[in-house]
Design an enzyme around this catalytic site. Sequence first.
Site, short mmCIF file in Angstrom:
data_model
loop_
_atom_site.label_atom_id
_atom_site.label_comp_id
_atom_site.label_asym_id
_atom_site.label_seq_id
_atom_site.Cartn_x
_atom_site.Cartn_y
_atom_site.Cartn_z
N GLU A 15 30.46 10.04 76.78
CA GLU A 15 29.06 10.10 77.21
C GLU A 15 28.76 9.15 78.37
O GLU A 15 27.79 9.34 79.09
CB GLU A 15 28.13 9.83 76.01
CG GLU A 15 28.18 10.98 75.00
CD GLU A 15 27.43 10.71 73.70
OE1 GLU A 15 26.94 11.67 73.10
OE2 GLU A 15 27.35 9.53 73.27
N GLY A 81 23.03 18.14 68.34
CA GLY A 81 23.07 19.44 67.69
C GLY A 81 21.70 20.09 67.82
O GLY A 81 20.67 19.42 67.66
N MET A 175 22.72 11.05 66.15
CA MET A 175 23.01 9.94 65.24
C MET A 175 22.63 8.55 65.77
O MET A 175 23.01 7.55 65.15
CB MET A 175 24.50 9.98 64.85
CG MET A 175 24.89 11.32 64.21
SD MET A 175 26.64 11.46 63.75
CE MET A 175 26.76 10.30 62.41
N GLU A 176 21.90 8.47 66.89
CA GLU A 176 21.58 7.15 67.46
C GLU A 176 20.15 6.97 67.97
O GLU A 176 19.63 5.86 68.01
CB GLU A 176 22.53 6.80 68.63
CG GLU A 176 23.99 6.68 68.27
CD GLU A 176 24.69 8.03 68.18
OE1 GLU A 176 24.19 9.01 68.78
OE2 GLU A 176 25.73 8.13 67.50
N ASP A 199 26.32 21.71 70.07
CA ASP A 199 26.56 22.58 68.90
C ASP A 199 25.23 22.91 68.25
O ASP A 199 24.19 22.41 68.68
CB ASP A 199 27.48 21.86 67.89
CG ASP A 199 26.85 20.56 67.39
OD1 ASP A 199 27.12 19.51 67.99
OD2 ASP A 199 26.04 20.61 66.45
N1 ADE Z 1 25.56 15.14 67.74
C1 ADE Z 1 25.95 16.31 68.27
N2 ADE Z 1 25.99 17.27 67.33
C2 ADE Z 1 25.60 16.69 66.16
C3 ADE Z 1 25.47 17.16 64.83
N3 ADE Z 1 25.72 18.43 64.50
N4 ADE Z 1 25.07 16.27 63.88
C4 ADE Z 1 24.82 14.99 64.22
N5 ADE Z 1 24.95 14.50 65.46
C5 ADE Z 1 25.33 15.34 66.42
#
Ligand code: ADE
Length: 234
Positions: A15, A81, A175-176, A199
């Site tokens: 990143e 995501g 997640m951050e 995703d």
């Molecule tokens: N970052 C990118 N895709 C993610 C996902 N599916 N869950 C958590 N963090 C992500």
Amino acid sequence: MMSSKIAIMGAMPEEIEPIINKLENLKETAYAANKYYEGTYHGKEVVVAYSKIGKVFATLTATILIEKFGCDKLLFSGVAGAISDELKIGDLIIADGLCQHDLDITAFGHAHGYVPEGEVCVPSDEELREVAKKVAESKGLTLKEGIIATGDQFVADTQRKEWISKTFNADALEMEGAAVAVVCSALNVPFFILRAISDSADMDAGFDFDAFLESSAKISADFILSMVDAIEYK
Ligand code: ADE
């Protein structure tokens, strides 16, 4: 004109590499089991770091960028995501607010994501969001704006994703972001969170993430560098 030092943060090496590669006058400092990259981009001072994955590491890195390196703005770049069906792989989303989907003291009658003296959704800086919209317009890019939900969990499960969607009205998850939001809001530092979709947080998420991490991270990083150019010092 006041000068400024802009923090640019990611969670993973992929990143921030496209950003570090473009810096001039690069200086690397090892600190707190991590590396911080000071440099300039078109004459503007920046400090770049990746935190490692998750809220705890993100909290540590954001705090160090502000308290040790003296950054007075923070831009986060990375992947997420998708929750919203409108968001496809490679699309960009900016957070207008960030919440922690895994913070739960509902046993005491509180809402999901809430702890006393905190807030469920931490708003990001409006001026930086306006800069982003101008950059998107000049590049002919579509920028979605919405709530981003953060948790210490890679979501690859449609049911969990649906729950996060309906509980927090979120459009994307990662997640951050909310950890960075809590730090910056407490320290009064304007912050901005940008994510490109890697995703759809469903059963294919692990596979898609591996396939698209690099390309989506690069889309986000390129946009962040254009933002550095567009930020005006006052
Ligand atoms: N970052 C990118 N895709 C993610 C996902 N599916 N869950 C958590 N963090 C992500």
